[in-house]
Design an enzyme around this catalytic site. Structure first.
Site, PDB file in Angstrom:
ATOM      1  N   ASP A  78      28.536 -10.070 -20.047  1.00 32.67           N
ATOM      2  CA  ASP A  78      28.844  -9.018 -21.021  1.00 32.67           C
ATOM      3  C   ASP A  78      27.856  -7.857 -20.835  1.00 32.67           C
ATOM      4  O   ASP A  78      27.325  -7.307 -21.800  1.00 32.67           O
ATOM      5  CB  ASP A  78      28.824  -9.543 -22.466  1.00 32.67           C
ATOM      6  CG  ASP A  78      29.360  -8.517 -23.465  1.00 32.67           C
ATOM      7  OD1 ASP A  78      29.892  -7.474 -23.039  1.00 32.67           O
ATOM      8  OD2 ASP A  78      29.234  -8.749 -24.683  1.00 32.67           O
TER       9      ASP A  78
ATOM     10  N   PHE B 158      25.877  -1.916 -30.210  1.00 27.84           N
ATOM     11  CA  PHE B 158      25.753  -3.314 -29.801  1.00 27.84           C
ATOM     12  C   PHE B 158      25.723  -3.403 -28.274  1.00 27.84           C
ATOM     13  O   PHE B 158      26.418  -2.647 -27.598  1.00 27.84           O
ATOM     14  CB  PHE B 158      26.981  -4.110 -30.278  1.00 27.84           C
ATOM     15  CG  PHE B 158      27.085  -4.284 -31.765  1.00 27.84           C
ATOM     16  CD1 PHE B 158      26.373  -5.297 -32.405  1.00 27.84           C
ATOM     17  CD2 PHE B 158      27.918  -3.474 -32.532  1.00 27.84           C
ATOM     18  CE1 PHE B 158      26.489  -5.487 -33.780  1.00 27.84           C
ATOM     19  CE2 PHE B 158      28.047  -3.661 -33.902  1.00 27.84           C
ATOM     20  CZ  PHE B 158      27.331  -4.679 -34.535  1.00 27.84           C
ATOM     21  N   GLY B 159      24.966  -4.357 -27.743  1.00 27.77           N
ATOM     22  CA  GLY B 159      25.092  -4.661 -26.323  1.00 27.77           C
ATOM     23  C   GLY B 159      23.809  -4.526 -25.537  1.00 27.77           C
ATOM     24  O   GLY B 159      22.921  -3.736 -25.890  1.00 27.77           O
TER      25      GLY B 159
ATOM     26  N   HIS C  17      32.672 -14.348 -24.739  1.00 31.55           N
ATOM     27  CA  HIS C  17      31.293 -14.470 -25.261  1.00 31.55           C
ATOM     28  C   HIS C  17      31.158 -15.314 -26.531  1.00 31.55           C
ATOM     29  O   HIS C  17      30.766 -14.805 -27.585  1.00 31.55           O
ATOM     30  CB  HIS C  17      30.638 -13.104 -25.454  1.00 31.55           C
ATOM     31  CG  HIS C  17      31.481 -12.023 -26.067  1.00 31.55           C
ATOM     32  ND1 HIS C  17      32.254 -12.221 -27.172  1.00 31.55           N
ATOM     33  CD2 HIS C  17      31.664 -10.732 -25.708  1.00 31.55           C
ATOM     34  CE1 HIS C  17      32.865 -11.098 -27.484  1.00 31.55           C
ATOM     35  NE2 HIS C  17      32.530 -10.182 -26.603  1.00 31.55           N
TER      36      HIS C  17
ATOM     37  N   ASN D  91      27.019  -7.890 -29.814  1.00 27.50           N
ATOM     38  CA  ASN D  91      28.190  -8.314 -30.569  1.00 27.50           C
ATOM     39  C   ASN D  91      29.022  -9.270 -29.720  1.00 27.50           C
ATOM     40  O   ASN D  91      29.536  -8.865 -28.687  1.00 27.50           O
ATOM     41  CB  ASN D  91      29.015  -7.072 -30.943  1.00 27.50           C
ATOM     42  CG  ASN D  91      30.170  -7.411 -31.859  1.00 27.50           C
ATOM     43  OD1 ASN D  91      30.362  -8.565 -32.226  1.00 27.50           O
ATOM     44  ND2 ASN D  91      30.967  -6.417 -32.206  1.00 27.50           N
TER      45      ASN D  91
ATOM     46  N   HIS E 191      30.866  -4.186 -18.350  1.00 24.82           N
ATOM     47  CA  HIS E 191      31.227  -2.827 -18.770  1.00 24.82           C
ATOM     48  C   HIS E 191      30.646  -1.846 -17.747  1.00 24.82           C
ATOM     49  O   HIS E 191      29.439  -1.652 -17.709  1.00 24.82           O
ATOM     50  CB  HIS E 191      30.686  -2.540 -20.177  1.00 24.82           C
ATOM     51  CG  HIS E 191      31.285  -3.430 -21.234  1.00 24.82           C
ATOM     52  ND1 HIS E 191      32.461  -3.118 -21.875  1.00 24.82           N
ATOM     53  CD2 HIS E 191      30.899  -4.637 -21.713  1.00 24.82           C
ATOM     54  CE1 HIS E 191      32.770  -4.092 -22.733  1.00 24.82           C
ATOM     55  NE2 HIS E 191      31.834  -5.024 -22.651  1.00 24.82           N
TER      56      HIS E 191
HETATM   57 ZN   LIG Z   1      33.054  -8.135 -26.578  1.00 26.73          ZN
END
Ligand SMILES: [Zn+2]
Length: 460
Positions: free
Chosen positions: A336, A354-355, A236, A309, A66
């Site tokens: 991710d 999340f993350g 993932h 997530n 991302h």
């Molecule tokens: Zn995802």
């Protein structure tokens, strides 16, 4: 002519079944020679680097990143995200489309390509959205996204719930020869779960995100891949049942694949209860812990850097993901990498996004959990970062064949180091792995023959 001769490294190129100590010559951004004749072919003015003791492999590819640009540049930018990639040993990344606006038009794809060509330290490939605004209601213009150059489509961060719509997406994707990536999450089943549903969610009083919420969609994707003939890539994977479903489907020749992230094959849900609980419950599953338990850091319960997530799962799930990587069921490792600002994460567990970030610890954790534990040899591990993602994305990358782009990663599988904020090029610091003693890591990253990241202490 711009040339670089790497001498005496252990050259591992899984696509060409090569694993030998030798030289590698780069001329004008391309691989010019590999082997004993490379030195003789080097121009007189070639720069030389003695890389004895290091692994020289095709540039690593991370197909799940991302970058947050456009629209969320407080978290990350193309410049900082690609700098983190280069520092992590990656020469190519695929950025996810859940930006603002989402990557659901050719114009946004062009914008990212344009910014990346000026500011990117590594190659940036773009994944387009499956549905408009990633809302799961109406298909994005898949044909025009393909013409704009996307390498895959996905609604990552979200999951298309309507099976008929997903079927149509797969039919279009097949027509345009695009793999479909899917973030597998059944909303009616997961609802507002924030961590793995199990013992620890009960103890902590947090709402559960059951493993079956992922497995249901993995099963759906297998059925739809079989029906349409389109390739579905499950993102993932975290649950034992997902690995079992994927293994069975691949055996039958269904066009499905999967990826796993280091946090899922390193940590477990006990980590949400804090460091002490985690180490006593599941610490033995981490390479190096038994010989150095006091060297590993502690953290409080409800630390939001352990919220992602899909969530961290049980020790049994962690083991199943490692088994899936070892037996080839899961072909690809990715981060991710999901940066968030401090102020977003510094809230109650329920409210935090999340993350976690991951590009800079990905190679080390993979070496620890798969190579140093003797589940995979180096060549098979490197394949999961190079030839496997390149094949899925149909990229002309991922090998050191003569004439290929000179994307090369140098790493030391045995280097011991401590991950701290000084090792971070990302704009965000939401990693659970600060303070961790790591074994193995990148040493230099070369993109198209150019040094994208090379620390001062390496001879240049
Ligand atoms: Zn995802």
């Amino acid at each position: 002519m711009n040339s670089l001769l790497l001498t005496g490294g252990r050259v591992i190129d899984p696509a060409n079944r090569l694993d030998v100590s030798t030289d590698l010559l780069i001329v004008d951004g391309k691989i010019a020679a590999v082997g004993a004749t490379a030195a003789a072919k080097a121009p007189a003015d070639a720069e030389r680097m003695d890389v004895n003791g290091l692994v020289v492999c095709p540039g690593l590819i991370d197909l799940h990143v991302h970058l947050r640009e456009p629209g969320q540049t407080a978290k990350e930018t193309i410049a900082t995200g690609t700098a983190a990639a280069a520092r992590g040993g990656f020469t190519s990344i695929v950025c996810m489309p859940n930006t603002a606006p989402a990557v659901d038009t050719a114009g946004t794809v062009a914008l990212i390509h344009e910014r990346a060509s000026h500011l990117g330290l590594v190659n940036v490939f773009v994944a387009g959205a499956i549905t408009k605004n990633i809302a799961g209601e109406e298909l994005a213009p898949i044909g025009s996204l393909k013409r704009a150059g996307v390498v895959a489509i996905t609604d990552d961060g979200h999951c298309v719930q309507n099976h008929a719509l997903m079927r149509h997406a797969l039919e279009y994707a097949r027509m345009f020869d695009l793999p479909v990536f899917d973030h597998c999450q059944d909303y009616s089943f997961v609802t507002d779960g924030v961590m793995h549903e199990g013992y620890w969610s009960t103890v902590l009083g947090l709402r559960g995100w059951p493993a079956a919420g992922e497995e249901l969609i993995v099963a759906r994707n297998i059925l739809l891949a079989e029906l349409t003939g389109a390739h579905v890539h499950c993102q993932h994977l975290s649950a034992a049942g997902s690995v079992r479903l994927l293994r069975e489907a691949r055996k039958r020749g269904v066009p499905v694949s999967g990826e796993a992230c280091p946090h899922h094959f390193t940590l477990t849900d006990a980590a949400v209860a804090g460091g002490e609980k985690f180490w006593s419950a599941d610490g033995r599953g981490i390479f190096g812990f038994e010989s150095n338990p006091s060297g590993f850091p502690s953290w409080p319960a409800y630390d939001t850097n352990f919220k992602m997530n899909p969530p961290l799962r049980s020790a049994r799930d962690r083991e199943a993901v490692l088994d899936g990587l070892a037996d080839g069921t899961i072909e690809i490792i990715c981060s991710d990498h999901a940066p968030h600002c401090d102020y977003e994460k510094e809230v109650e567990f329920d409210y935090a996004p999340f993350g976690i970030t991951g590009l800079e610890t990905e190679l080390a954790l993979s070496l620890m959990q798969l190579y140093h534990t003797q589940r995979l040899n180096l060549s098979d591990l490197i394949a999961k970062f190079t030839v496997a993602p390149a094949r899925l994305l149909r990229l002309n990358k991922g090998t050191l064949g003569v004439g290929m782009d000179a994307d090369v990663t140098l790493f030391d599988p045995d280097r011991e180091w401590l991950f701290d904020k000084g090792n971070t090029s990302s704009k965000s610091f939401n990693s659970p792995f600060y303070g961790w003693p790591l074994k193995g890591g990148p040493v230099a990253t070369i993109v198209g023959g150019r040094k994208a990241w090379i620390p001062a202490e390496i001879p240049a």
